[in-house]
Motif scaffolding. Structure first.
Motif, PDB file in Angstrom:
ATOM      1  N   VAL A 137      24.250 -16.094  15.604  1.00 18.65           N
ATOM      2  CA  VAL A 137      25.453 -15.557  16.245  1.00 18.65           C
ATOM      3  C   VAL A 137      25.095 -15.234  17.686  1.00 18.65           C
ATOM      4  N   VAL A 138      25.805 -15.858  18.627  1.00 20.37           N
ATOM      5  CA  VAL A 138      25.479 -15.695  20.043  1.00 20.37           C
ATOM      6  C   VAL A 138      26.711 -15.233  20.822  1.00 20.37           C
ATOM      7  N   GLY A 139      26.453 -14.783  22.030  1.00 19.81           N
ATOM      8  CA  GLY A 139      27.524 -14.322  22.905  1.00 19.81           C
ATOM      9  C   GLY A 139      26.973 -13.325  23.900  1.00 19.81           C
ATOM     10  N   GLU A 140      27.801 -12.969  24.877  1.00 16.10           N
ATOM     11  CA  GLU A 140      27.393 -12.013  25.888  1.00 16.10           C
ATOM     12  C   GLU A 140      27.175 -10.632  25.279  1.00 16.10           C
ATOM     13  N   SER A 141      26.469  -9.767  26.002  1.00 16.25           N
ATOM     14  CA  SER A 141      26.302  -8.392  25.562  1.00 16.25           C
ATOM     15  C   SER A 141      27.671  -7.736  25.390  1.00 16.25           C
ATOM     16  N   GLY A 142      27.848  -7.043  24.270  1.00 18.53           N
ATOM     17  CA  GLY A 142      29.119  -6.390  24.002  1.00 18.53           C
ATOM     18  C   GLY A 142      30.127  -7.251  23.284  1.00 18.53           C
ATOM     19  N   CYS A 143      29.725  -8.465  22.851  1.00 16.79           N
ATOM     20  CA  CYS A 143      30.684  -9.356  22.182  1.00 16.79           C
ATOM     21  C   CYS A 143      30.888  -8.994  20.717  1.00 16.79           C
ATOM     22  N   GLY A 144      30.055  -8.114  20.172  1.00 17.74           N
ATOM     23  CA  GLY A 144      30.237  -7.681  18.793  1.00 17.74           C
ATOM     24  C   GLY A 144      29.276  -8.280  17.792  1.00 17.74           C
ATOM     25  N   LYS A 145      28.295  -9.040  18.267  1.00 22.00           N
ATOM     26  CA  LYS A 145      27.411  -9.722  17.312  1.00 22.00           C
ATOM     27  C   LYS A 145      26.529  -8.749  16.521  1.00 22.00           C
ATOM     28  N   SER A 146      25.991  -7.719  17.169  1.00 25.60           N
ATOM     29  CA  SER A 146      25.175  -6.742  16.445  1.00 25.60           C
ATOM     30  C   SER A 146      26.039  -5.877  15.526  1.00 25.60           C
ATOM     31  N   THR A 147      27.247  -5.553  15.959  1.00 23.24           N
ATOM     32  CA  THR A 147      28.167  -4.804  15.094  1.00 23.24           C
ATOM     33  C   THR A 147      28.507  -5.616  13.853  1.00 23.24           C
ATOM     34  N   LEU A 148      28.720  -6.917  14.034  1.00 24.83           N
ATOM     35  CA  LEU A 148      28.995  -7.785  12.892  1.00 24.83           C
ATOM     36  C   LEU A 148      27.806  -7.792  11.934  1.00 24.83           C
ATOM     37  N   ALA A 149      26.597  -7.855  12.487  1.00 22.50           N
ATOM     38  CA  ALA A 149      25.402  -7.864  11.646  1.00 22.50           C
ATOM     39  C   ALA A 149      25.297  -6.588  10.826  1.00 22.50           C
ATOM     40  N   ARG A 150      25.531  -5.454  11.452  1.00 19.56           N
ATOM     41  CA  ARG A 150      25.438  -4.173  10.755  1.00 19.56           C
ATOM     42  C   ARG A 150      26.568  -3.997   9.740  1.00 19.56           C
ATOM     43  N   THR A 151      27.715  -4.602  10.009  1.00 20.51           N
ATOM     44  CA  THR A 151      28.826  -4.556   9.057  1.00 20.51           C
ATOM     45  C   THR A 151      28.500  -5.396   7.830  1.00 20.51           C
ATOM     46  N   VAL A 152      27.896  -6.557   8.043  1.00 19.67           N
ATOM     47  CA  VAL A 152      27.475  -7.404   6.927  1.00 19.67           C
ATOM     48  C   VAL A 152      26.483  -6.664   6.037  1.00 19.67           C
ATOM     49  N   MET A 153      25.580  -5.899   6.654  1.00 24.81           N
ATOM     50  CA  MET A 153      24.553  -5.192   5.898  1.00 24.81           C
ATOM     51  C   MET A 153      25.065  -3.912   5.249  1.00 24.81           C
ATOM     52  N   GLY A 154      26.281  -3.505   5.569  1.00 27.80           N
ATOM     53  CA  GLY A 154      26.827  -2.287   4.991  1.00 27.80           C
ATOM     54  C   GLY A 154      26.466  -1.030   5.745  1.00 27.80           C
ATOM     55  N   LEU A 155      25.828  -1.178   6.909  1.00 26.27           N
ATOM     56  CA  LEU A 155      25.536  -0.008   7.738  1.00 26.27           C
ATOM     57  C   LEU A 155      26.823   0.534   8.354  1.00 26.27           C
ATOM     58  N   TYR A 156      27.779  -0.351   8.609  1.00 21.92           N
ATOM     59  CA  TYR A 156      29.127   0.032   9.016  1.00 21.92           C
ATOM     60  C   TYR A 156      30.089  -0.469   7.947  1.00 21.92           C
TER      61      TYR A 156
END
Length: 337
Positions: free
Chosen positions: A58-77
């Motif tokens: 998953v790629v994109g500029e800083s702030g595009c939501g890729k790390s948030t998506l990762a943490r949501t997949v893992m159940g952290l969010y």
């Protein structure tokens, strides 16, 4: 051998309310007091599948939501809406106790190993903790054997098990973080920019280690990165995000050779190419909008040279192309691009 579906994301949405207290939300405008909320729209209606044994980056500029998506997949969010399915079972709505069996099968490697490792725990304690937690009946000798095994797998001498994180280099600490993820025998690992904090020479070693472990253990990766050259090297497929929305998803070779979405084209044009003839860097006009106040229609329309009135008013849907790629763009759908 045909791959099986491991993870499915269906219309996943994750927003954060940063409004503060009620008093902080009250504003005086137009001669009256109104309440204004500030919502960060980090991930918006993202859907895609990950097959067993592959690496989806998953790629994109800083702030595009890729790390948030990762943490949501893992159940952290917890997602605000949408569904996350693991091996056909919906997991985003499970209770803490019912989610435990999936915790062992879904692990995460974070960007900064020094921040993700407890400085007061030795390597042995760090690796033993998840093993004991997920295997209550395991014997001390079995724990010791598993710790030694995962340390050898990642290239860290088991004799160093009594050392603490500050006694290791950045690359060694990241190897220990990977060993912690492997300790419970996962099928799926989310790697959130695992090499971004490392020197270039060490980055190559960690990448090769991840690919070697994938072959040996049959692992599936969701790889988060902003380094497009690294992504090209490690990925089977690439998902491109912009302002929380999925722009394009395609096999790595197809994406890098024939990008379809205007944002993907601009992003890939930023990769340095020494000695390349006829190469043109696409410079986007304007600034990236705030995720608190997203534009109407396509989130990219304000910077897109192909935008028309439909782009400004209607949110594009993912369009499946003959190549198997997904593109969310009115221009591609209409054949203008």
């Amino acid at each position: 051998m045909e791959s099986t579906l491991l993870l499915r994301l269906k219309n996943v949405v994750k927003h954060f309310d940063i409004s503060g207290s009620l008093l902080e939300q009250l504003k005086f405008e137009g001669g009256k007091i109104i309440r204004k909320q500030a919502i960060v729209q980090a991930v918006n209606d993202v859907s895609f599948d990950i097959m067993g044994g592959e690496t989806v980056s998953v790629v994109g500029e800083s702030g595009c939501g890729k790390s948030t998506l990762a943490r949501t997949v893992m159940g952290l969010y917890a997602p605000n809406s949408g569904e996350i399915h693991y091996k056909g079972k919906r997991i985003d709505n499970l209770s803490r106790s019912k989610m435990l069996p999936y915790r062992a099968k879904m692990q995460m490697v974070f960007q900064d190993p020094y921040a993700s490792l407890n400085p007061r725990m030795s390597v042995s304690q760090t690796l033993e903790e998840p093993i004991r937690f997920h295997n209550p009946g395991i014997t001390p000798s079995e724990v010791a054997d598993r710790v030694a095994h995962v340390m050898e797998q990642v290239g860290v001498d088991p004799a160093w098990r009594t050392r603490y994180p500050h006694e290791f280099s950045g690359g060694q600490r990241q190897r220990i973080s990977i060993a912690r993820a492997l300790a419970v025998g996962p099928d799926f690992i989310v790697a959130d920019e695992p090499i971004a904090a490392l020197d270039v020479s060490i980055q190559a070693q960690i990448l090769n280690l991840l690919m070697e472990l994938q072959d040996k253990n049959g692992l599936t990766y969701m790889f988060i990165s902003h380094d497009l050259s690294v992504v090209e090297h490690i990925s089977n497929r690439v998902a491109v995000m912009y302002l929380g929305s999925l722009c394009e998803l395609a096999e790595t070779g197809n994406l890098y050779e024939q990008p379809r979405h205007p944002y993907t084209k601009a992003l890939l044009s930023a990769i340095p190419r020494l000695g390349a003839k006829g190469f043109r860097h696409i410079k986007l006009e304007g600034d990236v909008p705030s995720p608190i106040n997203l534009p109407t229609g396509c989130v990219f329309h304000g910077r897109c040279p192909y935008a028309n009135e439909r782009c400004r008013t209607e949110i594009p849907k993912q369009h499946l192309r003959a190549s198997g790629s997904l593109v969310a763009c009115h221009g591609v759908e209409e054949g203008r691009i």
